[in-house]
Design an enzyme around this catalytic site. Structure first.
Site, PDB file in Angstrom:
ATOM      1  N   ASP A   6      -6.132  24.055  24.318  1.00 48.43           N
ATOM      2  CA  ASP A   6      -6.203  23.928  25.791  1.00 48.43           C
ATOM      3  C   ASP A   6      -7.268  24.874  26.344  1.00 48.43           C
ATOM      4  OD1 ASP A   6      -3.452  23.988  27.826  1.00 48.43           O
ATOM      5  OD2 ASP A   6      -5.106  24.976  28.616  1.00 48.43           O
TER       6      ASP A   6
ATOM      7  N   ALA B 123      -2.869  17.385  28.239  1.00 50.08           N
ATOM      8  CA  ALA B 123      -4.283  18.112  28.820  1.00 50.08           C
ATOM      9  C   ALA B 123      -4.647  17.163  29.852  1.00 50.08           C
ATOM     10  CB  ALA B 123      -5.191  18.390  27.986  1.00 50.08           C
ATOM     11  N   ALA B 124      -4.569  17.721  31.313  1.00 47.13           N
ATOM     12  CA  ALA B 124      -4.893  16.970  32.274  1.00 47.13           C
ATOM     13  C   ALA B 124      -5.165  17.801  33.362  1.00 47.13           C
ATOM     14  CB  ALA B 124      -4.052  15.869  32.651  1.00 47.13           C
ATOM     15  N   GLU B 125      -6.084  17.337  34.388  1.00 47.28           N
ATOM     16  CA  GLU B 125      -5.955  18.027  35.828  1.00 47.28           C
ATOM     17  C   GLU B 125      -4.569  17.067  36.471  1.00 47.28           C
ATOM     18  OE1 GLU B 125      -7.383  20.183  37.330  1.00 47.28           O
ATOM     19  OE2 GLU B 125      -8.748  20.787  35.623  1.00 47.28           O
ATOM     20  N   SER B 126      -3.760  18.038  37.109  1.00 48.55           N
ATOM     21  CA  SER B 126      -2.258  17.140  37.187  1.00 48.55           C
ATOM     22  C   SER B 126      -1.929  17.418  38.926  1.00 48.55           C
ATOM     23  CB  SER B 126      -1.300  17.978  36.430  1.00 48.55           C
ATOM     24  OG  SER B 126      -1.064  19.308  36.798  1.00 48.55           O
TER      25      SER B 126
ATOM     26  N   GLU C 102       3.130   7.770  38.448  1.00 51.63           N
ATOM     27  CA  GLU C 102       2.211   7.618  39.588  1.00 51.63           C
ATOM     28  C   GLU C 102       1.217   6.507  39.556  1.00 51.63           C
ATOM     29  OE1 GLU C 102       0.997  11.184  41.547  1.00 51.63           O
ATOM     30  OE2 GLU C 102       2.737  12.307  40.807  1.00 51.63           O
TER      31      GLU C 102
ATOM     32  N   TYR D 145      -5.994  11.517  41.427  1.00 49.17           N
ATOM     33  CA  TYR D 145      -5.067  11.869  40.332  1.00 49.17           C
ATOM     34  C   TYR D 145      -4.597  10.907  39.551  1.00 49.17           C
ATOM     35  CZ  TYR D 145      -0.776  13.279  37.438  1.00 49.17           C
ATOM     36  OH  TYR D 145       0.084  13.399  36.712  1.00 49.17           O
TER      37      TYR D 145
ATOM     38  N   ARG E  61       0.124  14.669  53.671  1.00 46.05           N
ATOM     39  CA  ARG E  61      -0.905  14.519  52.305  1.00 46.05           C
ATOM     40  C   ARG E  61      -1.636  13.078  52.749  1.00 46.05           C
ATOM     41  NH1 ARG E  61       1.500  14.419  46.558  1.00 46.05           N
ATOM     42  NH2 ARG E  61       1.114  16.495  46.554  1.00 46.05           N
TER      43      ARG E  61
ATOM     44  N   HIS F 282      -0.387   9.724  50.867  1.00 49.12           N
ATOM     45  CA  HIS F 282       1.018  10.014  50.401  1.00 49.12           C
ATOM     46  C   HIS F 282       1.822   9.055  49.949  1.00 49.12           C
ATOM     47  CE1 HIS F 282       4.187  13.533  50.815  1.00 49.12           C
ATOM     48  NE2 HIS F 282       4.060  12.909  49.502  1.00 49.12           N
TER      49      HIS F 282
HETATM   50  P1  NAD Z   1      -0.199  21.449  34.097  1.00 41.22           P
HETATM   51  O1  NAD Z   1      -1.406  21.220  34.982  1.00 41.22           O
HETATM   52  O2  NAD Z   1       0.849  22.383  34.214  1.00 41.22           O
HETATM   53  O3  NAD Z   1      -1.160  21.631  32.596  1.00 41.22           O
HETATM   54  C1  NAD Z   1      -2.202  21.008  32.066  1.00 41.22           C
HETATM   55  C2  NAD Z   1      -2.838  21.787  30.923  1.00 41.22           C
HETATM   56  O4  NAD Z   1      -3.799  21.331  30.484  1.00 41.22           O
HETATM   57  C3  NAD Z   1      -3.295  23.155  31.139  1.00 41.22           C
HETATM   58  O5  NAD Z   1      -2.816  24.133  30.520  1.00 41.22           O
HETATM   59  C4  NAD Z   1      -4.605  23.169  31.350  1.00 41.22           C
HETATM   60  O6  NAD Z   1      -5.162  24.544  30.968  1.00 41.22           O
HETATM   61  C5  NAD Z   1      -4.912  22.133  30.335  1.00 41.22           C
HETATM   62  N1  NAD Z   1      -6.268  21.317  30.448  1.00 41.22           N
HETATM   63  C6  NAD Z   1      -6.692  20.826  31.755  1.00 41.22           C
HETATM   64  N2  NAD Z   1      -7.894  20.328  31.421  1.00 41.22           N
HETATM   65  C7  NAD Z   1      -8.319  20.583  30.096  1.00 41.22           C
HETATM   66  C8  NAD Z   1      -9.144  20.159  29.447  1.00 41.22           C
HETATM   67  N3  NAD Z   1     -10.436  19.620  29.880  1.00 41.22           N
HETATM   68  N4  NAD Z   1      -9.262  20.461  28.070  1.00 41.22           N
HETATM   69  C9  NAD Z   1      -8.206  20.969  27.410  1.00 41.22           C
HETATM   70  N5  NAD Z   1      -7.146  21.461  28.307  1.00 41.22           N
HETATM   71  C10 NAD Z   1      -7.363  21.248  29.556  1.00 41.22           C
HETATM   72  O7  NAD Z   1       0.404  20.002  33.894  1.00 41.22           O
HETATM   73  P2  NAD Z   1       1.766  19.294  33.525  1.00 41.22           P
HETATM   74  O8  NAD Z   1       2.424  19.320  34.651  1.00 41.22           O
HETATM   75  O9  NAD Z   1       2.085  20.259  32.306  1.00 41.22           O
HETATM   76  O10 NAD Z   1       1.515  17.982  33.058  1.00 41.22           O
HETATM   77  C11 NAD Z   1       1.227  17.728  31.537  1.00 41.22           C
HETATM   78  C12 NAD Z   1       0.966  15.981  31.536  1.00 41.22           C
HETATM   79  O11 NAD Z   1       1.838  15.454  32.310  1.00 41.22           O
HETATM   80  C13 NAD Z   1      -0.330  15.682  32.340  1.00 41.22           C
HETATM   81  O12 NAD Z   1      -1.018  14.859  31.508  1.00 41.22           O
HETATM   82  C14 NAD Z   1       0.333  15.102  33.550  1.00 41.22           C
HETATM   83  O13 NAD Z   1      -0.559  14.058  33.987  1.00 41.22           O
HETATM   84  C15 NAD Z   1       1.558  14.358  33.066  1.00 41.22           C
HETATM   85  N6  NAD Z   1       2.739  14.496  33.869  1.00 41.22           N
HETATM   86  C16 NAD Z   1       3.056  15.590  34.632  1.00 41.22           C
HETATM   87  C17 NAD Z   1       4.205  15.350  35.571  1.00 41.22           C
HETATM   88  C18 NAD Z   1       4.616  16.497  36.155  1.00 41.22           C
HETATM   89  O14 NAD Z   1       5.782  16.477  37.224  1.00 41.22           O
HETATM   90  N7  NAD Z   1       4.299  17.612  36.150  1.00 41.22           N
HETATM   91  C19 NAD Z   1       4.842  14.117  35.693  1.00 41.22           C
HETATM   92  C20 NAD Z   1       4.371  13.179  35.257  1.00 41.22           C
HETATM   93  C21 NAD Z   1       3.087  12.936  34.160  1.00 41.22           C
HETATM   94  P1  TYD Z   2       3.835  17.669  44.030  1.00 41.82           P
HETATM   95  O1  TYD Z   2       4.973  18.592  43.579  1.00 41.82           O
HETATM   96  O2  TYD Z   2       2.373  17.890  44.331  1.00 41.82           O
HETATM   97  O3  TYD Z   2       3.911  16.227  43.083  1.00 41.82           O
HETATM   98  P2  TYD Z   2       3.422  14.804  43.141  1.00 41.82           P
HETATM   99  O4  TYD Z   2       2.588  14.814  44.384  1.00 41.82           O
HETATM  100  O5  TYD Z   2       2.920  14.774  41.808  1.00 41.82           O
HETATM  101  O6  TYD Z   2       4.569  14.147  43.017  1.00 41.82           O
HETATM  102  O7  TYD Z   2       4.694  17.059  45.344  1.00 41.82           O
HETATM  103  C1  TYD Z   2       6.071  16.548  45.265  1.00 41.82           C
HETATM  104  C2  TYD Z   2       6.222  16.062  46.664  1.00 41.82           C
HETATM  105  O8  TYD Z   2       6.449  17.052  47.635  1.00 41.82           O
HETATM  106  C3  TYD Z   2       5.396  15.110  47.298  1.00 41.82           C
HETATM  107  O9  TYD Z   2       5.817  14.025  47.881  1.00 41.82           O
HETATM  108  C4  TYD Z   2       4.420  16.022  48.040  1.00 41.82           C
HETATM  109  C5  TYD Z   2       5.597  16.967  48.612  1.00 41.82           C
HETATM  110  N1  TYD Z   2       5.065  18.244  48.984  1.00 41.82           N
HETATM  111  C6  TYD Z   2       5.176  19.026  50.065  1.00 41.82           C
HETATM  112  O10 TYD Z   2       5.993  18.415  50.814  1.00 41.82           O
HETATM  113  N2  TYD Z   2       4.904  20.307  50.321  1.00 41.82           N
HETATM  114  C7  TYD Z   2       4.323  21.168  49.401  1.00 41.82           C
HETATM  115  O11 TYD Z   2       3.958  22.294  49.570  1.00 41.82           O
HETATM  116  C8  TYD Z   2       4.149  20.294  48.078  1.00 41.82           C
HETATM  117  C9  TYD Z   2       3.044  21.077  47.237  1.00 41.82           C
HETATM  118  C10 TYD Z   2       4.450  19.240  47.858  1.00 41.82           C
END
Ligand code: NAD
Ligand code: TYD
Length: 351
Positions: A34, A83-86, A136, A159, A288, A291
């Protein structure tokens, strides 16, 4: 003894996955790489950091040398790429880093796995690359219908488009090289250790601090919520039994509007913690850009092929989740007023 290379294991889902796997199996080894961006937090892994089956490498998935060194020094069986920007809002402000980490990082990982797993007549047996993707990539639904694995990709945000790009690269490595891969596409996760930029932990945090609760647009956008442990179980099943080259959607038919989520959290905190937390805190804010209106997963394939079923209903999961943040206020405080304070205030200091 199987060795898993988990990327992004210090983030929300990755850290839950590391916990889940080390609890379930005592005969596996996990290496977590990470970069520790703002979203990576080693506190998420405190309980298992001394587990002899676990090790951590701080590094970037775009850094070929670091990734190859791990493959060189270990016989990796499975690579699970979290790993991702999420965060969608951040991707609207800074798309470049999403393209870099999410697309180029994925290609760097695919190349390393290919280099160490490929033989003269195919790939070594028992290897797999699993890409953790998102619903998404399918875009946005109208009032009816669900995302299926066959739904065309139609991503909108930087994203989701970066995740779609990554998925297509993973597919290309299967189609071109017959590399053993799977892709999972899940709906919105919730549970412990989620960075409070995402809706549920942000609303919980703001309720506790009695700050405004920002609701984008009319609050009627719909997300399909998945308890993170159910997601971890699905990933484990796909690693073990997923048919090579296949995509599996993961979701449990838990569609809720955003305003319903916000009101549910207010009700729980208002009734159990602080009666001053009421709907008066809700603040409708500018929507957003771009959105997506509705996400909804059809999980038939993973249910029928692998027998996956979610165990946690939304009503149970949301209570467990709110209670976890209440029981772990220090974890939240360390983010909102500790090491991440500057970042957090710059991005989320809306009050
Ligand atoms: P998060 O942002 O909480 O965690 C991402 C992690 O990746 C962090 O620990 C960060 O330090 C690391 N990271 C970022 N850039 C990196 C790099 N260049 N090299 C190494 N590490 C790096 O994200 P999350 O919510 O845990 O999501 C994890 C995965 O699941 C992602 O690929 C995301 O697209 C996918 N995902 C998440 C959700 C959700 O609801 N959270 C839903 C669908 C898919
Ligand atoms: P988010 O948790 O950012 O996940 P994603 O956009 O990947 O689905 O947002 C979930 C939903 O909530 C989305 O429709 C945007 C909305 N939202 C708010 O209304 N207020 C907030 O402050 C945030 C962060 C999200």
């Amino acid at each position: 003894m199987k060795t898993y290379l988990v990327t992004g294991g210090a983030g929300f889902i990755g850290s839950n996955f590391v916990h889940y796997m080390l609890k379930k199996y005592n005969d596996i080894k996990i290496i977590n790489i990470d970069k520790l961006t703002y979203a990576g937090n080693l506190e998420n892994l405190k309980e298992i950091e001394k587990n002899p089956n676990y090790s951590f490498v701080q590094g970037d998935i775009c850094d070929k040398e670091t990734i190859e060194k791990i493959f060189e020094e270990n016989e990796i069986d499975y690579l699970v790429n979290f790993a991702a920007e999420s965060h969608v809002d951040r991707s609207i402000r800074e798309p470049e880093v999403f393209a870099k980490t999410n697309v180029l990082g994925t290609v760097t990982l695919l190349n390393a796995a290919k280099k160490y797993w490929e033989t003269e007549d195919g790939f070594k047996a028992g290897k797999k690359y699993l890409q953790v993707s998102t619903d998404e990539v399918y875009g946005s639904l109208g009032e009816t219908g669900y995302f299926m694995e066959t739904t065309p990709l139609d991503s909108h945000s930087p994203y989701s488009s970066s995740k779609a790009g990554a998925d297509l690269m993973v597919k290309a490595y299967f189609d071109t090289f017959k590399m053993p891969v799977n892709i999972t596409r899940c709906s919105n996760n919730y549970g412990p250790y989620q960075f409070p930029e995402k809706l549920i932990p942000l609303i919980i945090n703001n309720c506790l601090a009695k700050k405004d609760l920002p609701v984008y647009g009319d609050g009627l956008n719909i997300r399909d919520w998945l308890y993170v442990e159910d997601h971890c179980k699905a990933i484990d099943m796909v690693i073990n039994d997923g048919r090579l080259g296949e995509v599996y959607n993961v979701g449990g038919h838990n569609e809720r509007t955003n305003i319903y989520i916000v009101k549910t959290i207010i009700e729980y905190v208002g009734n159990n913690i602080d009666s001053a937390v009421t709907e008066n805190l809700i603040k409708y804010v500018e929507d957003r850009k771009g959105h997506d209106r509705r996400y909804g997963i059809d999980p038939t394939k993973i249910k029928e092929e692998l027998g996956w079923e979610p165990e946690t209903t939304f009503e149970v999961g949301i209570k467990k989740t709110i209670q976890w943040y209440l029981d772990n206020k220090e974890w939240m405080n360390n983010i909102t007023s500790g090491q991440y304070q500057n970042y957090y205030e710059k991005m989320y200091g809306r009050n």
